[in-house]
Design a protein around this motif. Structure first.
Motif, PDB file in Angstrom:
ATOM      1  N   THR A 268      31.130 -14.877  26.663  1.00  0.00           N
ATOM      2  CA  THR A 268      30.301 -15.243  25.516  1.00  0.00           C
ATOM      3  C   THR A 268      30.523 -14.263  24.377  1.00  0.00           C
ATOM      4  O   THR A 268      30.858 -13.099  24.594  1.00  0.00           O
ATOM      5  CB  THR A 268      28.807 -15.257  25.882  1.00  0.00           C
ATOM      6  OG1 THR A 268      28.430 -13.961  26.347  1.00  0.00           O
ATOM      7  CG2 THR A 268      28.509 -16.305  26.942  1.00  0.00           C
ATOM      8  N   TRP A 278      27.378 -19.083  13.846  1.00  0.00           N
ATOM      9  CA  TRP A 278      27.063 -19.555  15.190  1.00  0.00           C
ATOM     10  C   TRP A 278      26.445 -18.405  15.973  1.00  0.00           C
ATOM     11  O   TRP A 278      27.066 -17.344  16.151  1.00  0.00           O
ATOM     12  CB  TRP A 278      28.311 -20.052  15.891  1.00  0.00           C
ATOM     13  CG  TRP A 278      28.897 -21.287  15.257  1.00  0.00           C
ATOM     14  CD1 TRP A 278      28.304 -22.097  14.320  1.00  0.00           C
ATOM     15  CD2 TRP A 278      30.190 -21.844  15.502  1.00  0.00           C
ATOM     16  NE1 TRP A 278      29.138 -23.125  13.978  1.00  0.00           N
ATOM     17  CE2 TRP A 278      30.300 -23.007  14.681  1.00  0.00           C
ATOM     18  CE3 TRP A 278      31.258 -21.513  16.313  1.00  0.00           C
ATOM     19  CZ2 TRP A 278      31.437 -23.810  14.668  1.00  0.00           C
ATOM     20  CZ3 TRP A 278      32.384 -22.307  16.317  1.00  0.00           C
ATOM     21  CH2 TRP A 278      32.478 -23.445  15.500  1.00  0.00           C
ATOM     22  N   ARG A 280      25.721 -18.004  19.144  1.00  0.00           N
ATOM     23  CA  ARG A 280      26.345 -17.666  20.416  1.00  0.00           C
ATOM     24  C   ARG A 280      27.494 -18.623  20.678  1.00  0.00           C
ATOM     25  O   ARG A 280      27.371 -19.836  20.439  1.00  0.00           O
ATOM     26  CB  ARG A 280      25.332 -17.734  21.562  1.00  0.00           C
ATOM     27  CG  ARG A 280      25.816 -17.094  22.857  1.00  0.00           C
ATOM     28  CD  ARG A 280      24.747 -17.182  23.937  1.00  0.00           C
ATOM     29  NE  ARG A 280      25.149 -16.487  25.150  1.00  0.00           N
ATOM     30  CZ  ARG A 280      24.603 -16.691  26.351  1.00  0.00           C
ATOM     31  NH1 ARG A 280      23.615 -17.580  26.474  1.00  0.00           N
ATOM     32  NH2 ARG A 280      24.999 -16.027  27.404  1.00  0.00           N
ATOM     33  N   ASN A 299      21.099 -23.939  27.887  1.00  0.00           N
ATOM     34  CA  ASN A 299      20.915 -24.075  26.443  1.00  0.00           C
ATOM     35  C   ASN A 299      21.481 -25.416  26.027  1.00  0.00           C
ATOM     36  O   ASN A 299      22.167 -26.081  26.808  1.00  0.00           O
ATOM     37  CB  ASN A 299      21.652 -22.955  25.677  1.00  0.00           C
ATOM     38  CG  ASN A 299      20.969 -21.612  25.751  1.00  0.00           C
ATOM     39  OD1 ASN A 299      21.500 -20.663  26.323  1.00  0.00           O
ATOM     40  ND2 ASN A 299      19.778 -21.508  25.180  1.00  0.00           N
ATOM     41  N   ASP A 300      21.237 -25.789  24.806  1.00  0.00           N
ATOM     42  CA  ASP A 300      21.933 -26.933  24.227  1.00  0.00           C
ATOM     43  C   ASP A 300      23.206 -26.416  23.580  1.00  0.00           C
ATOM     44  O   ASP A 300      23.179 -25.480  22.767  1.00  0.00           O
ATOM     45  CB  ASP A 300      21.055 -27.633  23.190  1.00  0.00           C
ATOM     46  CG  ASP A 300      19.891 -28.378  23.823  1.00  0.00           C
ATOM     47  OD1 ASP A 300      20.030 -28.818  24.979  1.00  0.00           O
ATOM     48  OD2 ASP A 300      18.838 -28.507  23.163  1.00  0.00           O
ATOM     49  N   TRP A 301      24.328 -27.040  23.932  1.00  0.00           N
ATOM     50  CA  TRP A 301      25.644 -26.596  23.474  1.00  0.00           C
ATOM     51  C   TRP A 301      26.381 -27.755  22.826  1.00  0.00           C
ATOM     52  O   TRP A 301      26.117 -28.913  23.122  1.00  0.00           O
ATOM     53  CB  TRP A 301      26.483 -26.071  24.641  1.00  0.00           C
ATOM     54  CG  TRP A 301      25.906 -24.921  25.386  1.00  0.00           C
ATOM     55  CD1 TRP A 301      25.087 -24.979  26.485  1.00  0.00           C
ATOM     56  CD2 TRP A 301      26.102 -23.538  25.108  1.00  0.00           C
ATOM     57  NE1 TRP A 301      24.767 -23.709  26.900  1.00  0.00           N
ATOM     58  CE2 TRP A 301      25.373 -22.795  26.081  1.00  0.00           C
ATOM     59  CE3 TRP A 301      26.822 -22.842  24.138  1.00  0.00           C
ATOM     60  CZ2 TRP A 301      25.349 -21.407  26.105  1.00  0.00           C
ATOM     61  CZ3 TRP A 301      26.807 -21.448  24.156  1.00  0.00           C
ATOM     62  CH2 TRP A 301      26.078 -20.748  25.129  1.00  0.00           C
ATOM     63  N   LYS A 317      28.073 -32.908  23.130  1.00  0.00           N
ATOM     64  CA  LYS A 317      26.906 -32.064  23.346  1.00  0.00           C
ATOM     65  C   LYS A 317      26.636 -31.912  24.843  1.00  0.00           C
ATOM     66  O   LYS A 317      26.846 -32.844  25.625  1.00  0.00           O
ATOM     67  CB  LYS A 317      25.684 -32.642  22.634  1.00  0.00           C
ATOM     68  CG  LYS A 317      25.776 -32.565  21.121  1.00  0.00           C
ATOM     69  CD  LYS A 317      24.507 -33.067  20.438  1.00  0.00           C
ATOM     70  CE  LYS A 317      24.615 -32.941  18.929  1.00  0.00           C
ATOM     71  NZ  LYS A 317      23.398 -33.421  18.230  1.00  0.00           N
ATOM     72  N   SER A 319      23.831 -29.844  27.776  1.00  0.00           N
ATOM     73  CA  SER A 319      22.489 -29.264  27.920  1.00  0.00           C
ATOM     74  C   SER A 319      22.419 -28.276  29.069  1.00  0.00           C
ATOM     75  O   SER A 319      21.406 -28.150  29.749  1.00  0.00           O
ATOM     76  CB  SER A 319      21.454 -30.386  28.136  1.00  0.00           C
ATOM     77  OG  SER A 319      21.400 -31.232  27.019  1.00  0.00           O
ATOM     78  N   GLY A 320      23.495 -27.559  29.308  1.00  0.00           N
ATOM     79  CA  GLY A 320      23.512 -26.611  30.405  1.00  0.00           C
ATOM     80  C   GLY A 320      23.807 -27.306  31.718  1.00  0.00           C
ATOM     81  O   GLY A 320      23.967 -28.522  31.794  1.00  0.00           O
ATOM     82  N   ARG A 334      29.525 -23.897  21.093  1.00  0.00           N
ATOM     83  CA  ARG A 334      28.579 -23.090  20.330  1.00  0.00           C
ATOM     84  C   ARG A 334      27.157 -23.478  20.718  1.00  0.00           C
ATOM     85  O   ARG A 334      26.874 -24.648  21.029  1.00  0.00           O
ATOM     86  CB  ARG A 334      28.776 -23.263  18.828  1.00  0.00           C
ATOM     87  CG  ARG A 334      28.373 -24.614  18.263  1.00  0.00           C
ATOM     88  CD  ARG A 334      28.612 -24.656  16.772  1.00  0.00           C
ATOM     89  NE  ARG A 334      28.156 -25.901  16.160  1.00  0.00           N
ATOM     90  CZ  ARG A 334      26.978 -26.034  15.551  1.00  0.00           C
ATOM     91  NH1 ARG A 334      26.136 -25.011  15.486  1.00  0.00           N
ATOM     92  NH2 ARG A 334      26.625 -27.185  15.006  1.00  0.00           N
ATOM     93  N   LYS A 335      26.283 -22.495  20.716  1.00  0.00           N
ATOM     94  CA  LYS A 335      24.881 -22.745  21.038  1.00  0.00           C
ATOM     95  C   LYS A 335      24.216 -23.471  19.875  1.00  0.00           C
ATOM     96  O   LYS A 335      24.409 -23.112  18.710  1.00  0.00           O
ATOM     97  CB  LYS A 335      24.180 -21.419  21.315  1.00  0.00           C
ATOM     98  CG  LYS A 335      22.739 -21.538  21.733  1.00  0.00           C
ATOM     99  CD  LYS A 335      22.129 -20.152  21.934  1.00  0.00           C
ATOM    100  CE  LYS A 335      20.636 -20.253  22.224  1.00  0.00           C
ATOM    101  NZ  LYS A 335      20.008 -18.910  22.344  1.00  0.00           N
ATOM    102  N   ASN A 337      20.682 -24.118  19.722  1.00  0.00           N
ATOM    103  CA  ASN A 337      19.322 -23.672  19.406  1.00  0.00           C
ATOM    104  C   ASN A 337      19.062 -22.290  20.000  1.00  0.00           C
ATOM    105  O   ASN A 337      19.904 -21.722  20.636  1.00  0.00           O
ATOM    106  CB  ASN A 337      18.280 -24.679  19.924  1.00  0.00           C
ATOM    107  CG  ASN A 337      18.433 -24.972  21.413  1.00  0.00           C
ATOM    108  OD1 ASN A 337      19.026 -24.197  22.165  1.00  0.00           O
ATOM    109  ND2 ASN A 337      17.901 -26.119  21.824  1.00  0.00           N
TER     110      ASN A 337
END
Length: 337
Positions: A268, A278, A280, A299-301, A317, A319-320, A334-335, A337
């Motif tokens: 990361t 960005w 993360r 996380n949402d990615w 997208k 969501s982990g 990229r993260k 949120n």
């Protein structure tokens, strides 16, 4: 010193590559750097931090890779990353990380951090170095191929003769992704963005133009690879997390994630701490010939690079949880949120 300064003053050269820089002494190379940078502080100097044979001077006085910390504003090639990516340079049929060779994970990680000190890199498992020889990323050249030896495309053809063209393109894209997203100074062999070939000739110094010239028709033939590299370059320029300026920044803001498979590297980047838009970034390299499962942090990615495609505005997208990384490819997210 006077010769290189003459080239800068009279012909306006803004960069110098020193062949076999390791045969020169540190004092002379620093004198070169001082003179050139007094004339133009933006001139870039880099070289090969090794020597072809014995020298009358002891190693601690030579401009070798191990002595990079004593060189002033001079960068050095990382042969560790080069051979981790594609295989041992003088063993043409040897595979590398991109083509499925195990045992190179720590050497890849060493290249990712631009040969700077990092507590998560096991130096005793790095291919050619047991020290973090670079004091700062600007003094490390990250590359997969250059004018010497086989082109990257020819190397893949020789080391993986059973692979299809499509599979070799995947490996080739992965190699250039690793170069363009690692810390340090990325270096691209001219034409590698459209699979340059010298038709299997390794040392082409005595070969005709038919071997050494860039075949521009390959740009049209492999325009997808060209655009892929073009977008990666834009991505790197737009995001300072991929080009941190100090070893301390890399140590603090680049953290490797645990992966059991020897052909899976993940880390990361703390974009927020590096002034990146960005917050993360997650980077995953899969050198295996099959898809591999990776557990994304919760996380949402949004994927930016995935399965040989790149888009700054995003591809998919997530969501982990568990996700698959395509064979011989990179997944960069990229993260959100």
């Amino acid at each position: 010193v006077e010769s290189m300064l003459h080239w800068a003053e009279e012909y306006h050269l803004d960069g110098f590559r020193v062949d076999l820089m390791g045969i020169h002494d540190i004092e002379t190379m620093n004198a070169v750097s001082k003179a050139l940078h007094a004339y133009d502080p933006h001139i870039f100097i880099y070289g090969e931090g090794w020597k072809a044979g014995d020298s009358p001077l002891p190693d601690d006085q030579l401009a070798l890779k191990a002595n990079t910390s004593q060189l002033n504003s001079i960068a050095v090639f990382s042969d560790e990353m080069r051979d981790a990516i594609k295989g041992h340079v003088f063993t043409p049929d040897a595979a590398g990380f991109i083509s499925g060779q195990k045992g190179l994970k720590e050497s890849v990680k060493f290249g990712v951090v631009a040969a700077t000190a990092h507590d998560q890199v096991l130096l005793d498992s790095v291919n050619y170095s047991d020290i973090a020889w670079s004091p700062r990323p600007a003094q490390t050249i990250i590359y997969a191929s250059c004018h010497d030896n086989h082109t990257l495309w020819d190397r893949l053809t020789i080391s993986r003769p059973e692979a299809s063209e499509a599979d070799k393109i995947r490996m080739h894209k992965l190699a250039l992704t690793m170069v363009l997203t690692s810390q340090g100074v990325p270096f691209l062999h001219a034409g590698s963005d459209f699979l340059r070939t010298k038709y299997g000739v390794e040392n082409s110094f005595a070969s005709p133009d038919s071997i050494n010239q860039i075949d521009w028709s390959r740009k049209a033939e492999y325009i997808d690879v060209y655009h892929y590299v073009q977008e990666l370059i834009k991505l790197r320029k737009a995001h300072p997390a991929f080009r941190m300026r100090t070893a301390a920044d890399i140590q603090a803001n680049l953290r490797f994630l645990p992966t059991e498979d020897p052909l899976l590297v993940a880390y990361t980047l703390d974009g927020a701490a590096t002034g990146d838009d960005w917050s993360r970034i997650l980077v995953i390299f899969n050198g295996a010939d099959q898809a591999q499962t990776f557990e994304l942090p919760e996380n949402d990615w949004q994927s930016i690079v995935e399965d040989g495609q790149v888009s700054a505005i995003g591809l998919r997208k997530y969501s982990g949880g568990k996700t698959e990384v395509a064979p011989n490819s990179a997944l960069i997210l990229r993260k959100l949120n």
